[in-house]
Motif scaffolding. Structure first.
Motif, mmCIF file in Angstrom:
data_model
loop_
_atom_site.group_PDB
_atom_site.id
_atom_site.type_symbol
_atom_site.label_atom_id
_atom_site.label_comp_id
_atom_site.label_asym_id
_atom_site.label_seq_id
_atom_site.Cartn_x
_atom_site.Cartn_y
_atom_site.Cartn_z
ATOM 1 N N ASP A 117 0.866 -1.169 0.000
ATOM 2 C CA ASP A 117 0.000 0.000 0.000
ATOM 3 C C ASP A 117 0.910 1.228 0.000
ATOM 4 N N ALA A 118 1.154 1.746 -1.191
ATOM 5 C CA ALA A 118 2.023 2.911 -1.354
ATOM 6 C C ALA A 118 1.220 4.170 -1.652
ATOM 7 N N GLY A 119 -0.066 4.146 -1.359
ATOM 8 C CA GLY A 119 -0.898 5.290 -1.699
ATOM 9 C C GLY A 119 -1.130 5.341 -3.203
ATOM 10 N N ARG A 120 -1.338 6.537 -3.705
ATOM 11 C CA ARG A 120 -1.511 6.681 -5.157
ATOM 12 C C ARG A 120 -0.168 6.444 -5.847
ATOM 13 N N ILE A 121 -0.135 5.516 -6.772
ATOM 14 C CA ILE A 121 1.102 5.155 -7.468
ATOM 15 C C ILE A 121 1.341 6.149 -8.600
ATOM 16 N N GLN A 179 -2.614 -2.509 -2.763
ATOM 17 C CA GLN A 179 -3.792 -2.038 -2.036
ATOM 18 C C GLN A 179 -3.716 -0.514 -2.064
ATOM 19 N N LEU A 180 -4.472 0.099 -2.937
ATOM 20 C CA LEU A 180 -4.351 1.535 -3.181
ATOM 21 C C LEU A 180 -5.225 2.308 -2.197
ATOM 22 N N THR A 181 -4.567 2.924 -1.216
ATOM 23 C CA THR A 181 -5.245 3.772 -0.240
ATOM 24 C C THR A 181 -4.582 5.135 -0.254
ATOM 25 N N PRO A 182 -5.130 6.104 -0.974
ATOM 26 C CA PRO A 182 -4.480 7.426 -1.062
ATOM 27 C C PRO A 182 -4.293 8.060 0.312
ATOM 28 N N SER A 183 -3.168 8.697 0.493
ATOM 29 C CA SER A 183 -2.901 9.381 1.749
ATOM 30 C C SER A 183 -3.681 10.697 1.798
ATOM 31 N N GLY A 189 -1.637 12.240 -2.740
ATOM 32 C CA GLY A 189 -2.115 10.998 -2.153
ATOM 33 C C GLY A 189 -1.091 9.887 -2.116
ATOM 34 N N ALA A 190 0.165 10.182 -2.467
ATOM 35 C CA ALA A 190 1.212 9.160 -2.492
ATOM 36 C C ALA A 190 1.781 8.931 -1.096
#
Length: 236
Positions: A117-121, A179-183, A189-190
């Protein structure tokens, strides 16, 4: 134009003879000229190139801008000198299946999956390269790489002839999931990814081997000699 003053430009060797007034920018142009002496124009590219290639030509930079941005979650250390070292944190979850040859002590990683989960890639290719690179280093740390010293303290694995550095053919196939979870903290959001597998993979492989042999403790690297010793101690 902010930055270097006309006398500094002359000191840098630029062929312009401005008066004491500032250098201005011609509307719709990338050319600077002394405000009261427009015949002697000079492109911004020339000023910037001179400052880049000959920085010692003047003590004052031609073009420079400094800006600071800090998210609200980052603050100064508190009274106990505690500080949040990062605005966001990436997450990694690994699992793997291993097969152990009880006769040779060889560990074979049959399947390895790493979820991030690196946020928005922002750059998928760069993220995959970071993950694969960290994974390759971690496989070496888990199964092969070891510093060995003689009784007199001399390192006997000081070259690639003796140090077991894995080659590309020795690295298991890695399945990468996201697992894309924007910050909510960073503007895009990365979160970031770096080389998290260099920390998670050795632990994951070691736990899998411990589970397969039924032992409570293992030490990396899991060389065949160490694995055979665990088998002899009663591993199932």
């Amino acid at each position: 134009m902010p930055g270097r003053s006309p006398p500094a430009i002359i000191q840098a060797g630029l062929p312009v003879r401005p008066p004491a007034s500032c250098i201005s920018q011609r509307p719709g142009s990338e050319t600077g000229w002394p405000a009261s002496n427009r015949e002697n124009s000079l492109t911004f590219a020339r000023i910037a190139a001179t400052d880049h290639w000959s920085p010692a030509g003047s003590p004052v930079p031609a073009f420079r801008e400094t800006a600071f941005w800090s998210p609200a979650v980052l603050g100064a250390p508190n009274a106990a000198d505690e500080v949040n070292g990062s605005a966001v944190y990436g997450f990694v979850f690994d699992f793997c299946g291993v097969e152990i040859d009880r006769d040779t002590g060889t560990v074979c990683v049959d399947k390895y999956v790493s979820l991030h989960d690196a946020g928005r890639i922002l750059n998928p290719a760069l993220l995959e390269g970071q993950v694969c690179g960290g994974f390759a280093m971690a496989v070496g740390a888990a199964l092969y790489e070891r510093l060995v010293y003689a009784e007199d303290g001399d390192c006997v694995t000081g070259s690639l002839l003796d140090y077991a550095l894995p080659t590309a053919s020795m690295i298991p196939v890695l399945e990468i999931l996201h697992q894309l979870t924007p910050s909510p903290v960073t503007p895009l959001g990365a979160k970031g990814v770096a080389e998290g597998n260099s920390m998670s993979t050795p632990v994951c492989i070691a736990n899998a081997v411990a589970d397969a042999l039924g032992v409570a403790e293992v030490s990396v690297p899991l060389t065949p000699e160490r694995v055979l010793e665990m088998v002899r101690r009663g591993g199932q």
